[in-house]
Write a protein that holds these residues in place. Structure first.
Motif, short mmCIF file in Angstrom:
data_model
loop_
_atom_site.label_atom_id
_atom_site.label_comp_id
_atom_site.label_asym_id
_atom_site.label_seq_id
_atom_site.Cartn_x
_atom_site.Cartn_y
_atom_site.Cartn_z
N PHE A 104 0.80 -1.15 0.12
CA PHE A 104 -0.06 0.00 0.03
C PHE A 104 0.81 1.30 0.06
N ALA A 131 -5.67 5.49 1.12
CA ALA A 131 -6.25 5.02 2.39
C ALA A 131 -7.77 4.38 2.52
N PHE A 134 -7.27 0.94 1.66
CA PHE A 134 -6.72 0.33 2.58
C PHE A 134 -7.99 -0.06 3.55
N GLY A 156 -4.78 4.01 7.26
CA GLY A 156 -4.29 4.19 6.06
C GLY A 156 -3.65 5.75 5.88
N HIS A 176 2.45 0.96 12.17
CA HIS A 176 1.56 -0.17 11.82
C HIS A 176 1.66 -1.35 12.73
#
Length: 270
Positions: A104, A131, A134, A156, A176
């Protein structure tokens, strides 16, 4: 093929396509490819990862306290052991964070940001577009709803902002990994998945507060924590690059300009 699997395949293909485009663009412009893709290895790598872990552990710790205070979760002792931490928490979450950041941010976001670079707010548009993708990519998870997809989409935004402002994958990777790991250790579901933790937290209130079976990012406290993390990311990058711009998401120096400056410095007579 289920809709969620089909969407995952579509996302992987899209990320690979934009990644190949970004790679071709950097090669054609004779830019330093690995550094342009955010795959930098320097003294800031461990610092970025630790900062990402620290920010998210603090944020989820606050969510844990708030949800307990509101009666949104009931808490019991967890089942975490050293063996379960290594096998069921650390290794799977490391792999998941690394894969999603590669897809991503390194591939998809890099390519989309290049395509939109001529627009005034192109980098912000790239952040929001990737995002949204995501967040939608997690709709197939257990307990997922449109609300939880929005909360995941805020994640995201966090990782995309961290990637573009630092021009490196390591801060978003730390954020993350820290978000997922801290949720698990505090006993929350991780986007619908449950792992052993310090505590075992059971939803005992409305889902709008605790996110239900999906986890904190599907509830208001978790979403507010996401907003706090975005603010802390900007505090961090503004501290490192005081002249950076939130409006344009340009903070870290361009890798090509850095390489050119190093070559010029090396060519100067001693």
């Amino acid at each position: 093929m289920t809709p969620s699997l089909a969407f995952s395949v579509f996302t992987y293909v899209l990320a690979l396509g934009f990644g190949i485009f970004a790679l071709s663009y950097y090669l054609g412009k004779r830019k330093p490819v690995l550094r342009s893709l955010g795959l930098t290895f320097n003294r800031w790598l461990p610092i970025d990862v630790v900062i990402g872990l620290a920010i998210t552990f603090v944020a989820i710790g606050l969510v844990f306290v708030v949800e307990m205070f509101l009666g949104a979760v009931s808490v019991q002792p967890g089942t975490l052991t050293w063996a379960s931490f290594a096998n069921e928490v650390l290794v799977p979450l490391l792999g998941a964070a690394a894969l999603e950041e590669l897809l991503f941010r390194v591939l998809l976001l890099s390519g989309v940001a290049i395509v939109l670079s001529r627009l005034r707010h192109g980098r912000w548009i790239a952040v929001l577009a990737t995002a949204a993708l995501f967040g939608a990519g997690h709709l197939g998870n257990d307990g997922a709803t449109l609300v939880s997809a929005f909360g995941t989409g805020l994640g995201g935004v966090i990782y995309a902002v961290a990637f573009l402002t630092t021009r490196s994958v390591w801060l978003p990777f730390g954020l993350h990994l820290g978000w997922n790991m801290s949720q698990g250790l505090f006993g929350f579901p991780i986007s619908g998945h449950v792992v052993p933790g310090w505590f075992s937290s059971t939803s005992s209130g409305p889902e709008i507060l605790n996110g239900g079976a999906y986890g904190p990012e599907g509830g208001i406290p978790g979403m507010l924590a996401r907003v706090l993390i975005i603010a802390l990311v900007f505090v961090y990058v503004k501290k490192r690059w005081p002249t950076g711009s939130i409006a344009t998401l340009r903070f870290a120096p361009d890798p090509e300009k850095q390489s050119r400056a190093r070559r010029q410095a090396a060519a100067r007579p001693a």
